[in-house]
Design an enzyme around this catalytic site. Structure first.
Site, PDB file in Angstrom:
ATOM      1  N   TYR A 134      -9.800  -0.358   2.799  1.00 34.71           N
ATOM      2  CA  TYR A 134      -9.242  -0.274   4.152  1.00 34.71           C
ATOM      3  C   TYR A 134      -8.857   1.153   4.530  1.00 34.71           C
ATOM      4  O   TYR A 134      -8.419   1.937   3.687  1.00 34.71           O
ATOM      5  CB  TYR A 134      -8.005  -1.166   4.288  1.00 34.71           C
ATOM      6  N   ASP A 141       0.788  -1.228   0.000  1.00 39.20           N
ATOM      7  CA  ASP A 141       0.000   0.000   0.000  1.00 39.20           C
ATOM      8  C   ASP A 141       0.822   1.281   0.000  1.00 39.20           C
ATOM      9  O   ASP A 141       0.337   2.319  -0.439  1.00 39.20           O
ATOM     10  CB  ASP A 141      -0.951   0.003   1.198  1.00 39.20           C
TER      11      ASP A 141
END
Length: 701
Positions: A453, A369
């Site tokens: 998320y 990420d």
């Protein structure tokens, strides 16, 4: 007429700028750009012309009282080598680059950031002295499928470096999402797959673009820029993450703007339930608790001077990096006698989120990420009273978009003080006196959302000299569509709701910590606690010993947490002794952690080598910044930390960098749906012999 909000005086000014005037013992004016709405104008109940007069009058009063500490957003003062880039500096750098190099109309800037000066130059910097000011620019030429990096010197107004970085792909870019969506929705095979599932209105389908993850041999040989796309059905409810269109996986060649591969594994039922989670979606609401007001009537204890923060002995600088997010620099502690360094630079270096389903529709899902999506650019705009308590302060950041144009992201950093129980206490029976101090903490926070998320990154400063790093996870579990309506024998996860399955997965966070504990020359030791067998010298078997082991080389220093031995690691000065004759040090104290469950030989172990061990140490090198490598998107195996330690350099009496990986294993539960309550993982850097005594023992009542 002038309103007091959140313990700051607010005075509207022209050009959508607010002046924030602190009302502590040292009043000062700080600027922050926000939009002036009609509601705000009505709130202040005053015309704009009168406001302008009021502002001018107030500024004159402050100046006449001798308050020179006034900074305007449009006139940022660059007085330190680690000041963040201004909009003007970004514009200048891009103009210089375009003047020197011919870029195509489709050229994109994945990242523009401060080219950090040489570490020695920063440490030797003296206020008022000149210092270098450079900008790092990353350029992706889509038509050529080439990545370039350049450095612009703002002092000499020259392009000082320019090179092509071969066989790499920068992070997923905003245009990639649009290309992927258009390519997927225009593909006849995808359209047929949707119709087969009863979906005729393709506008009701959302496309999610993922980094390609592990490449096949054929994909790697093409060198093409790829992404893999997932499809979600929105329908009449807005939370489309609850309706994955399972089984359809489309890989898109972003250079050719065409489908590289299409797979339909078969029709799987789509959830028909309403999993929206706004207040209007519930017929019955739980009454909220009674108001809890957090106030600091005398103002905040911390002080902000440019990008430098001071609080309760702590002193540090911060910067928002487009890739790493919130970065700390020059962390020091003033114990009243001297100012001692602890950290030169600390940041979240990389993340890895591997999913544990072997189905090809899922096995590619190993998100990096930080490096694959530029985590800093995905930062949320925070609100007081929501993500940040009412007594907090919100700070802006300047970034550049893909066209190289600067912009200000408002309120992406929060800083606040909080109470956290008792700091220290003892009740003296003889005197019947109770000695106690409350525990105040300073929290600096950012929150970023990567697709489904949400990640909160917290730097927590304690009054006892401890620095805690805490990550919080929330958002929406990445759901898998299923025909199951009741929990089956499927051990790859857990059923969350009818037709919704949560796949077992993990989250790993690697922090790069350039520690300079009481100076740059450090050693690193491992501390293990041991129990000794019953013997003549240990007749009751109660002996507890502590063993310190010097980690001499980079390969020796690849270590793992061990609860059986209460294992911790100590970074100590190599050339100083404290009052009891030992080296002043800081301990890295692990919190909860996990291991990477992908087995030896798994592709993800090779790509995310940093997640295979918890603790790494390298000799400082300015170019070694990212645990997963500089370009994790479609990267080759073995990049990052495994490559950094390949030369196995000595760590004795050196400037060292500690890399710590903490993780959590998530076996989803029904209570994690439709939005997951906060999960958290953390570790601490705690002083050991760094102070002569408890540094908070003389804290006033």
């Amino acid at each position: 007429m002038i309103k007091k909000l959140n313990h700051f005086w607010y005075f509207p000014e022209t050009n959508d700028t607010f002046l924030w005037v602190g009302h502590d013992a040292q009043p000062k004016i700080i600027t922050a750009k926000i939009s002036i709405t009609q509601e705000l104008i009505r709130y202040f109940s005053i015309s704009q012309s009168l406001l302008k007069l009021a502002i001018a009058w107030i500024i004159c009063i402050f100046l006449s009282l001798g308050f020179p500490n006034i900074a305007f957003a449009e006139k940022s003062v660059i007085n330190h080598p680690l000041n963040p880039l201004t909009e003007t500096e970004i514009t200048t750098a891009v103009e210089l680059l375009r003047r020197e190099k011919t870029l195509s109309d489709t050229a994109f800037f994945p990242m523009i950031t401060l080219q950090e000066p040489d570490k020695k130059q920063v440490l030797n910097f003296q206020p008022g002295k000149k210092f270098p000011r450079q900008v790092f620019l990353q350029v992706y030429e889509r038509e050529l499928n080439k990545t370039f990096t350049g450095t612009v010197d703002l002092t000499t107004k020259t392009l000082t470096s320019w090179q092509e970085i071969h066989h790499v792909q920068p992070a997923i870019l905003p245009p990639d999402y649009e290309i992927a969506k258009d390519v997927v929705k225009s593909d006849p095979r995808w359209q047929k797959a949707m119709i087969k599932r009863g979906i005729k209105d393709f506008n009701q389908v959302q496309i999610s673009c993922w980094g390609a993850g592990i490449l096949s041999k054929e994909e790697a040989e093409t060198g093409s820029r790829l992404c893999r796309t997932l499809s979600y059905y929105q329908g009449k409810h807005w939370n489309y993450y609850s309706r994955p269109i399972e089984g359809v996986l489309v890989t898109v060649d972003l250079n050719k703007e065409e489908v590289s591969s299409f797979v339909d594994y078969g029709v799987v039922p789509i959830s028909q339930e309403n999993w929206d989670y706004d207040v209007r979606s519930f017929s019955k609401l739980t009454a909220p608790p009674k108001p809890l007001k957090i106030t600091q009537p005398d103002g905040t204890t911390f002080k902000i001077n440019g990008n430098e923060i001071t609080w309760q002995g702590w002193q540090f600088r911060y910067l928002m990096h487009p890739r790493e997010g919130l970065v700390l620099y020059l962390v020091k502690y003033n114990d009243g006698e001297k100012i001692s360094p602890i950290l030169y630079r600390a940041s979240l270096s990389e993340m890895a989120v591997p999913y544990g389903d072997p189905n090809p529709n899922w096995s590619f899902r190993n998100a990096f990420d930080v490096g694959e999506y530029n985590l800093g650019l995905l930062a949320n705009q925070l609100e007081l009273g929501q993500e940040i308590p009412e007594n907090g302060v919100l700070l802006n950041a300047v970034f550049a978009n893909g066209e190289g144009e600067p912009y200000t992201m408002p309120s992406v950093i929060g800083i606040y003080e909080r109470d956290n129980g008792v700091l220290w206490k003892h009740f003296d029976y003889n005197s019947q006196k109770n000695y106690v101090r409350r525990n105040r903490e300073l929290v600096m926070n950012m929150i970023t959302t990567v697709d489904n998320y949400d990640y909160s990154l917290n730097w927590i400063f304690h009054q006892d000299g401890t620095l805690e790093i805490e990550n919080e996870l929330s958002g929406i579990v990445l759901a898998q569509g299923t025909s199951d309506e009741k929990q089956s024998s499927n051990s790859l996860g857990r059923l969350l709701a009818k037709n919704i399955f949560g796949v077992n997965h993990q989250h790993f966070f690697n922090y790069r910590l350039d520690l300079d504990v009481d100076g740059q020359v450090n050693n690193v030791m491992e501390m293990n606690v041991n129990a000794l067998p019953i013997s003549e010298n240990n007749p009751l078997g109660n002996t507890i010993t502590v063993e310190d082991t010097l980690l001499k080389t980079e390969t020796e220093a690849v270590r793992d947490a061990d609860i059986k031995h209460s294992r911790e690691w100590m970074i100590a000065s190599a050339d100083k002794k404290n009052h009891v004759g030992v080296a002043p040090a800081y301990m890295l104290m692990p919190g909860g952690n996990t291991i990477l469950y992908a087995v030896e030989g798994a592709n993800i172990r090779e790509k995310a080598g940093f997640a295979t061990h918890h603790f790494w140490v390298t000799k400082y090198k300015s170019g070694e910044m990212y645990a997963g490598g500089d370009y994790p998107n479609q990267t080759s195996p073995g990049e990052g930390l495994p490559k950094y330690i390949a030369d196995n350099e000595s760590l004795e009496n050196e400037d060292i960098v500690v890399w710590y990986t903490m993780g959590m294993t998530h076996v989803p539960r029904p209570e994690d749906w439709p939005v997951m309550p906060r999960h958290q993982v953390s570790f601490k850097l705690m002083p050991r012999g760094f102070f002569k005594r408890n540094p908070a023992i003389n804290l006033g009542e």
